[in-house]
Enzyme design. Sequence first.
Site, PDB file in Angstrom:
ATOM      1  N   LYS A  22       0.845  -1.206   0.000  1.00 61.33           N
ATOM      2  CA  LYS A  22       0.000   0.000   0.000  1.00 61.33           C
ATOM      3  C   LYS A  22       0.876   1.251   0.000  1.00 61.33           C
ATOM      4  CE  LYS A  22      -1.747   1.705   4.038  1.00 61.33           C
ATOM      5  NZ  LYS A  22      -1.504   3.132   4.242  1.00 61.33           N
ATOM      6  N   ARG A  92      -3.927  10.923   4.312  1.00 67.62           N
ATOM      7  CA  ARG A  92      -2.830  11.879   4.262  1.00 67.62           C
ATOM      8  C   ARG A  92      -1.998  11.805   2.985  1.00 67.62           C
ATOM      9  NH1 ARG A  92       0.114  14.576   7.808  1.00 67.62           N
ATOM     10  NH2 ARG A  92       2.069  13.866   6.940  1.00 67.62           N
ATOM     11  N   CYS A 116      -4.452  13.204  12.921  1.00 68.82           N
ATOM     12  CA  CYS A 116      -5.174  11.949  12.935  1.00 68.82           C
ATOM     13  C   CYS A 116      -4.948  11.279  14.273  1.00 68.82           C
ATOM     14  CB  CYS A 116      -4.745  11.056  11.779  1.00 68.82           C
ATOM     15  SG  CYS A 116      -3.097  10.427  11.991  1.00 68.82           S
ATOM     16  N   ARG A 121       0.869  15.018  12.751  1.00 65.48           N
ATOM     17  CA  ARG A 121       1.240  14.740  11.364  1.00 65.48           C
ATOM     18  C   ARG A 121       1.184  15.966  10.446  1.00 65.48           C
ATOM     19  NH1 ARG A 121      -0.960   8.961   9.598  1.00 65.48           N
ATOM     20  NH2 ARG A 121       0.988   8.905   8.483  1.00 65.48           N
ATOM     21  N   ASP A 307       4.674   1.088  12.185  1.00 67.49           N
ATOM     22  CA  ASP A 307       3.400   0.497  11.787  1.00 67.49           C
ATOM     23  C   ASP A 307       3.207  -0.909  12.368  1.00 67.49           C
ATOM     24  OD1 ASP A 307       2.711   2.743  10.427  1.00 67.49           O
ATOM     25  OD2 ASP A 307       3.035   1.934   8.421  1.00 67.49           O
ATOM     26  N   VAL A 329       8.550   7.482  16.414  1.00 63.52           N
ATOM     27  CA  VAL A 329       8.197   8.137  15.139  1.00 63.52           C
ATOM     28  C   VAL A 329       6.978   9.050  15.310  1.00 63.52           C
ATOM     29  CG1 VAL A 329       7.567   7.781  12.722  1.00 63.52           C
ATOM     30  CG2 VAL A 329       9.207   6.237  13.817  1.00 63.52           C
ATOM     31  N   ARG A 399      -8.684  -0.213   5.122  1.00 63.84           N
ATOM     32  CA  ARG A 399      -7.872   0.785   4.407  1.00 63.84           C
ATOM     33  C   ARG A 399      -6.482   0.218   4.135  1.00 63.84           C
ATOM     34  NH1 ARG A 399      -7.032   6.047   7.474  1.00 63.84           N
ATOM     35  NH2 ARG A 399      -5.552   6.183   5.779  1.00 63.84           N
TER      36      ARG A 399
HETATM   37  C1  UD1 Z   1       4.399   6.949   6.129  1.00 61.21           C
HETATM   38  C2  UD1 Z   1       3.518   5.733   6.030  1.00 61.21           C
HETATM   39  C3  UD1 Z   1       2.974   5.357   7.403  1.00 61.21           C
HETATM   40  C4  UD1 Z   1       4.118   5.191   8.392  1.00 61.21           C
HETATM   41  C5  UD1 Z   1       5.042   6.401   8.369  1.00 61.21           C
HETATM   42  C6  UD1 Z   1       6.302   6.195   9.203  1.00 61.21           C
HETATM   43  C7  UD1 Z   1       2.594   5.940   3.806  1.00 61.21           C
HETATM   44  C8  UD1 Z   1       1.409   6.186   2.955  1.00 61.21           C
HETATM   45  N1  UD1 Z   1       2.412   6.032   5.124  1.00 61.21           N
HETATM   46  O1  UD1 Z   1       3.578   8.013   6.624  1.00 61.21           O
HETATM   47  O2  UD1 Z   1       2.256   4.125   7.275  1.00 61.21           O
HETATM   48  O3  UD1 Z   1       3.593   5.028   9.688  1.00 61.21           O
HETATM   49  O4  UD1 Z   1       5.464   6.680   7.037  1.00 61.21           O
HETATM   50  O5  UD1 Z   1       6.986   5.069   8.809  1.00 61.21           O
HETATM   51  O6  UD1 Z   1       3.668   5.637   3.307  1.00 61.21           O
HETATM   52  N2  UD1 Z   1       6.535  14.902  10.054  1.00 61.21           N
HETATM   53  C9  UD1 Z   1       6.589  16.267  10.275  1.00 61.21           C
HETATM   54  N3  UD1 Z   1       6.450  17.101   9.200  1.00 61.21           N
HETATM   55  C10 UD1 Z   1       6.261  16.626   7.924  1.00 61.21           C
HETATM   56  C11 UD1 Z   1       6.221  15.242   7.715  1.00 61.21           C
HETATM   57  C12 UD1 Z   1       6.358  14.393   8.802  1.00 61.21           C
HETATM   58  O7  UD1 Z   1       6.750  16.709  11.408  1.00 61.21           O
HETATM   59  O8  UD1 Z   1       6.155  17.427   6.997  1.00 61.21           O
HETATM   60  C13 UD1 Z   1       6.662  13.978  11.208  1.00 61.21           C
HETATM   61  C14 UD1 Z   1       5.367  13.179  11.449  1.00 61.21           C
HETATM   62  O9  UD1 Z   1       4.461  13.902  12.244  1.00 61.21           O
HETATM   63  C15 UD1 Z   1       5.895  11.940  12.139  1.00 61.21           C
HETATM   64  C16 UD1 Z   1       7.261  11.730  11.474  1.00 61.21           C
HETATM   65  O10 UD1 Z   1       7.621  12.982  10.894  1.00 61.21           O
HETATM   66  O11 UD1 Z   1       6.082  12.176  13.505  1.00 61.21           O
HETATM   67  C17 UD1 Z   1       7.272  10.663  10.392  1.00 61.21           C
HETATM   68  O12 UD1 Z   1       6.259  10.924   9.448  1.00 61.21           O
HETATM   69  P1  UD1 Z   1       6.385  10.465   7.932  1.00 61.21           P
HETATM   70  O13 UD1 Z   1       7.579   9.584   7.778  1.00 61.21           O
HETATM   71  O14 UD1 Z   1       6.266  11.637   7.045  1.00 61.21           O
HETATM   72  O15 UD1 Z   1       5.085   9.560   7.766  1.00 61.21           O
HETATM   73  P2  UD1 Z   1       4.107   9.527   6.517  1.00 61.21           P
HETATM   74  O16 UD1 Z   1       4.855   9.678   5.256  1.00 61.21           O
HETATM   75  O17 UD1 Z   1       2.945  10.394   6.784  1.00 61.21           O
END
Ligand code: UD1
Length: 422
Positions: A22, A92, A116, A121, A307, A329, A399
Amino acid sequence: MSQLIVMGNTHLKGEIQASGSKNSVLPILAATVMIDEPVVIRNVPELKDVQTMISILQQIGKIVTFKDGTVTVKSGEILVGNVPYELVRKMRASFNVIGPLAMICGWAKVGKPGGCNIGQRPVDFHLKGLEAFGFKISEEHGDVTAIIPSEFKKEIIYALPFPSVGATEQLMATAALMAGSHVIIENAAREPEISDLQGFLNSCGASIKGASTPTIEIHGVEKLHSTDYTVIPDRIETGTYLLGALTTKGDVKITSARPDHILALISILEEMGAGIEKDSDWIRVYWRGPLRPVRVYSEPYPGFPTDLQPVMTSALATVEGTSILEENVFENRFGYVDELNRMGAKIKVSSRQAFIAGVHGLSGAEVTAPDIRAGAALVMAGLAADGETVINNVTHIFRGYEKFQEKLGRLGAKMAFYPDEE
Ligand code: UD1
């Protein structure tokens, strides 16, 4: 509210096939916005999140078909640069279209995703990165507008404050089409899904290297062409069923899998004393006697995946001794712990750590799934528990897990699903 009724006292046993990832297919679909020629993507899981991304592509003006695990994306007449909040709200990963869409339309306006159940996030790294690329970013009425510069700088270096998966994918895909620019992304996420996106984009003629290392280097090209690409197996789905095998004192083999993508999990399973057999494309995990408590830290890849943290908690809930799980994370990923405690688990959360005191057994109860992975964790706990477990809000699970009931059924689970009444 949708409900799943799970019969307990089950030992999951048997063999199932891993679905396509996914988390790989969502950013790959988002990147197809930039490709005019037809694109074929295979091994696509049939999931609500995939349907949401397809709806976004259709809303923008792409012609998309999805049949038997294969998605075909073709260009329609006009591309619209506007993605309403209604679609971003559901998932997201929808935000990942903003960079690619702006590259094609010159601008893009996308609803800003909200928080969420697992934390705030934000998308600030996505936006700061695009600004470093020269994009003009503005926010109004809950939407983000990104406008491309009249000319891209020749040399761009952007260091992510944290190796965010989504931001790395957003920036990598966007830079792929920034003709004449040489872009370096530092402190990039190293998840296998990043390598998969690189593989997909390079198969379309992009020039990207370094995925799976902290430094990704992109030479922007003028045009991306058609491709026929197969996505990697879903490592989180694989890990979920393997942990389910241990939670239920069972024996599960997953085929079409990539054990090399879950090495951090495998080393914890070894430490716990689980039975493990594997080759390059399959893995079997079985319960062979009482397990040992462990200390687990979730971290960006190649660390233990956040995850899998909830399903790991379910597996540890009945392991004698105290296990510690530290979440590094997301700031708020223990929301399901109270639900597990309703089933007789003894888990205390203090800040980022959960202390899991192993109990003799769990007992069925009515619980509520707060998110995808926590939902799966409650199902595994329910299968192991004594009696019946009623899980509310269960559509979250669909999902993220393709053919969830069918696959668990093949492993011997007995469940009944009651959809929303509306
Ligand atoms: C992706 C995965 C999700 C997984 C996560 C971490 C997908 C669709 N989803 O989510 O299943 O749990 O990686 O392995 O691939 N952050 C910020 N600012 C930003 C972006 C992120 O502060 O602009 C923080 C987030 O709040 C979080 C951390 O960075 O605490 C990691 O987030 P991120 O790696 O971006 O997760 P996603 O890409 O949303």
